[in-house]
Design an enzyme around this catalytic site. Structure first.
Site, PDB file in Angstrom:
ATOM      1  N   HIS A  65       1.324  -6.531 -18.609  1.00  0.00           N
ATOM      2  CA  HIS A  65       2.028  -5.561 -18.286  1.00  0.00           C
ATOM      3  C   HIS A  65       3.479  -5.607 -19.623  1.00  0.00           C
ATOM      4  O   HIS A  65       4.807  -4.752 -19.127  1.00  0.00           O
ATOM      5  CB  HIS A  65       2.432  -4.975 -17.128  1.00  0.00           C
ATOM      6  N   ASN A 138      -1.189   0.001  -9.990  1.00  0.00           N
ATOM      7  CA  ASN A 138      -1.815   0.247 -10.664  1.00  0.00           C
ATOM      8  C   ASN A 138      -2.647   1.571 -10.782  1.00  0.00           C
ATOM      9  O   ASN A 138      -2.453   2.199  -9.500  1.00  0.00           O
ATOM     10  CB  ASN A 138      -2.865  -0.463 -11.114  1.00  0.00           C
ATOM     11  N   TYR A 348       5.883 -12.461  -8.698  1.00  0.00           N
ATOM     12  CA  TYR A 348       6.672 -11.750  -8.893  1.00  0.00           C
ATOM     13  C   TYR A 348       8.575 -11.456 -10.005  1.00  0.00           C
ATOM     14  O   TYR A 348       9.104 -11.571 -10.157  1.00  0.00           O
ATOM     15  CB  TYR A 348       6.092 -10.134  -9.089  1.00  0.00           C
TER      16      TYR A 348
END
Length: 492
Positions: A65, A138, A348
């Protein structure tokens, strides 16, 4: 002079140049030298500081990303779901919550074209009164793999070849030939919707299964879905080549220009709900991220709308330093045992600490907008002003207390420690059903994309045969067409 007034912000700029420490700079054009043509002096601190800052302007780009664009706006509740969740920002229709959204491509680098066939990231940060909530998803409702153990290998396969730095189909199809659960995702990626026209005309999905908990402690599995009010639009290959050849930042520019012109993009938020007591009633596992939930038996329920009505003020501060993590939730929303979600909860936050530092949540774009308090002190780039004397808990000198207890999902866990796959894989039913909804022309384009991918000269006969076998199990006619055009006999 008020020492607190001049905390770093462009609104406090002086009318003249200064060093980082505030000393005036009377010449920002010429280096300090010995005479007009002599060597530069090391004592030219302003030059050294200017170059040193410039040398460090870039931070590590996101491992996935990396290419993205952000915008700000609000989320407004339109339908009452307080029977399902005690989340404060969802408490009643009419409640508005500030948000920032980041759209992105997934695999390619920060400066890559926005017209490549690639999933798109759709991440929303809600600044609620009970802390931030990050819904990190997404544009497609499913994913390639169902267990986060495979995530690093998957990304390595999708990324460019480490020897040549070229993305190659043989690497991608070799890896996924070992993972038939990826077929469902490929019915989206290799479909006509595989290249969104821009970010405004794009669905969004939370992808993973979360849990909603109401005040009574009743929990439900939930999937989140964003639907654009302006509809979904995509680019076919010829259009993508034309658009990308003209402007490799077309989606970023479209988003920015649309908001600047007052044409604010809007999405409706819907949810799907499953009672955990019913999770064994389906032919799929509700915690399997490679599956969608059938809308005919699990209908979309409206929740609210999101409007993006303000462009970001600074791309670096509010896009590059913007950080999302599925672990960031609020009371009334919780994680399920979705294996991919469980690994994302760690990964993350960990990658943000690597990319931005351990205090990344102090950055203005990531910090909560509500009052908050903890004893997480010091560390690299800690710029929070603190004057407490007590940095431990509990203490009789600091009256901070625990928050009021809120419901979390009741769970009883028992079983052996083991590494295993889920029981209900069912890898082929849904991809076949989706393919059969395509028009003949759309099916033909889907087939041609697979012909092109499987025609890579480095793909072996074995790998081609595996893929034809997979697609034959999804849809017999699809497998036959691929086998005929590739001159390969399917072996199921």
């Amino acid at each position: 002079m008020d020492p607190y007034k001049y905390r770093p912000a462009s609104s406090y700029n002086s009318p003249f140049f200064t060093t980082n420490s505030g000393a005036p700079v009377w010449n920002n054009n010429s280096s300090m030298t010995v005479g007009p043509r002599g060597p530069i002096l090391l004592e030219d601190y302003h030059l050294v500081e200017k170059l040193a800052n410039f040398d460090r302007e870039r931070i590590p780009e996101r491992v996935v990303h990396a290419r993205g664009a952000s915008a700000k706006g609000f989320f407004e509740v339109t339908h009452d779901i307080s029977n399902l969740t005690c989340a404060d920002f969802l408490r009643a229709p009419g409640v508005q919550t500030p948000v920032i959204v980041r759209f992105s491509t997934v695999i390619h680098e920060r400066g890559s074209p926005e017209t490549l066939r690639d999933p798109r990231g759709f991440a929303v940060k809600f600044y609620t009164r009970e802390g931030n909530f990050d819904l990190v998803g997404n544009n497609f409702p499913v994913f390639f793999i169902r267990d986060g153990m495979k995530f690093p290998d998957m990304v390595h396969a999708l990324k460019p070849n480490p020897k040549s730095h070229i993305q190659e189909n043989w690497r991608i199809l070799d890896f996924f030939s070992h993972h038939p659960e990826s077929l469902n995702m490929f019915t989206f990626l290799f479909d006509d919707i595989g290249i969104p026209q821009d970010y405004r005309h794009m669905d969004g999905s939370g992808v993973n299964t979360y849990m909603l908990i109401n005040k009574a402690g009743k929990a439900h599995y939930v999937k989140f879905h964003w639907k654009p009010t302006c509809g979904v639009k995509s680019l076919l290959e010829e259009d993508a080549i034309r658009v990308g050849g003209t402007n490799h930042s077309h989606a970023t520019q479209d988003l920015y220009d649309s908001i600047a012109a007052g044409n604010y993009p809007e999405w409706k938020l819907f949810i799907q709900i499953i009672d955990p007591a019913d999770e064994d009633k389906f032919d799929f596992d509700p915690l399997d991220v490679t599956k969608t939930w059938p809308e005919d038996i699990l209908p979309l329920q409206p929740v609210g709308r999101m409007v993006l009505n303000k462009n970001i003020d600074n791309f670096f501060a509010e896009n590059e330093q913007l950080a999302f993590c599925p672990a960031i939730i609020v009371p009334g929303i919780h994680y399920s045992d979705d294996k991919l979600l469980q690994t994302r909860v760690f990964s993350y936050a960990d990658t943000q600490r690597h990319r931005l530092g351990p205090n990344y949540l102090q950055l203005p774009v990531n910090a909560p907008k509500c009052a908050h308090h903890n004893n997480h002190h010091e560390g690299f780039m800690n710029f929070m002003h603190r004057d407490e004397e007590v940095n431990y808990f509990p203490s009789r000198y600091d009256q901070v207390r625990h928050a009021e207890k809120y419901p979390t999902p009741p769970a009883v866990c028992s079983g052996k420690r083991e590494r295993c796959i889920i029981e209900k894989e069912n890898n082929f039913k849904e991809p076949g059903e989706r393919y059969r909804t395509f028009t003949p022309e759309r099916q033909e384009r889907f087939i041609q994309r697979w012909i092109d991918a499987l025609s890579d000269p480095r793909i072996t006969h074995e790998i081609r045969s595996i893929w034809i076998s997979y697609w034959s199990q999804a849809d017999k006619s699809l497998g036959q067409k691929l086998a005929s055009r590739l001159n390969v006999r399917p072996s199921i």
